[in-house]
Design an enzyme around this catalytic site. Sequence first.
Site, short mmCIF file in Angstrom:
data_model
loop_
_atom_site.label_atom_id
_atom_site.label_comp_id
_atom_site.label_asym_id
_atom_site.label_seq_id
_atom_site.Cartn_x
_atom_site.Cartn_y
_atom_site.Cartn_z
CG ASP A 1 43.91 18.08 40.43
OD1 ASP A 1 45.02 18.54 40.12
OD2 ASP A 1 43.00 18.78 40.93
CG ASP B 1 44.89 19.85 43.72
OD1 ASP B 1 44.80 18.63 43.54
OD2 ASP B 1 44.44 20.69 42.92
CG HIS C 1 40.02 22.61 35.82
ND1 HIS C 1 39.08 21.70 36.27
CD2 HIS C 1 40.87 22.82 36.86
CE1 HIS C 1 39.36 21.37 37.53
NE2 HIS C 1 40.44 22.03 37.91
CG HIS D 1 40.29 21.18 41.90
ND1 HIS D 1 41.61 21.29 42.29
CD2 HIS D 1 39.59 22.10 42.59
CE1 HIS D 1 41.71 22.28 43.20
NE2 HIS D 1 40.50 22.78 43.40
ZN LIG Z 1 43.31 20.60 41.34
#
Ligand SMILES: [Zn+2]
Length: 358
Positions: free
Chosen positions: A173, A262, A138, A175
């Site tokens: 992931d 996750d 990120h 996200h």
């Molecule tokens: Zn994540």
Amino acid sequence: MTAKTAGAGFVWDPAVASHVYREDHPLKPKRLVAVKETLERLGAFARPGAKLLAPRAATRREIERIHEPDYVEAVMRASADPDDDYTRWGLDPDKDTPPFRGMHEVSLLTTGGSLVAMEEVLAGRARVAVNYSGGLHHAMARRAHGFCIYNDPAIVCATLADRGMKVAYVDIDAHHGDGVQAAFYDTDQVLNISLHESGETLFPGTGFASERGRGKGAGFSINVALPGYTDDAAYMRAFDAVVPPLVERYRPDVLVTQQGIDPHFTDPLTHLQISTRTREHAVRWFMRSPYPWVAMGGGGYSMDAVRRTWALEFLIMLDAPIPEELHDADPPMWTGPERRAIDEITDHAVRDALAAAW
Ligand SMILES: [Zn+2]
């Protein structure tokens, strides 16, 4: 460089597993200790081809391939004096990414770990090398974001691209890998595929199929925005429909993966519902592919899911048998009308992602 070199490198130093973002922070680097100890107990590091790799500190120059010098200087100041105000750089003591003492130094080491993994694979000393302390996808050019300070996957992809290589980056992931996408939005030298929970329900709120890159990069950012509650069956179908065909069409020189765990059904931060079965499926495809492979960790906030899944993944990289104790005993599986609903939304996300490709 031969893709079929045997062996797997595992980046390890207790220093990348001992820092604390904040006592109540969900990202707990000490989770890696449990992965390492599980692999040790299973005799993984005594197997042929297994290799522990010590990380090195990334250089300022390597960091600044992606990050602005004034941001790096702010992180250095925050690292020495975390009590000052760094909110304009995305560092906020009460939010996702707090400043903490030593943050610059440990982030140089987690980034350098990914570069060591890359160097090991490029030199042909291993089929794959993995840095589970990395995958901080990120972080933006001049802003810390979503627990991430320096964007090691972007730094690795950029370093490879600078050496004239074509890079396929696959981010699994939960996200969206927004920082990596932003770094390569204008180029066709990095094919960026992210499978994640839709930004409609999850941080960072981006990663829709319509974000497909621009200029020379148009069609090289591929986003599969999955619905919450996507289970193994739906996820595996989406993975198979998008990742192998696009990566094979692209013909990269190197494969780079971000393997945050996750999306696991026990993870407290997300709504995806995959199990170790999906992860085995994806990682076996990476392993079978002919490309030199640099792997990283990422998110993962259920300690037990992180421990079992990442241990399982490394055993696959070693071509070793997987003990049943690492697998989820009873993963969730939709049936009836919910099954049809999840499959329909997932298929829609896949169609949109494929339609966006170059
Ligand atoms: Zn994540």
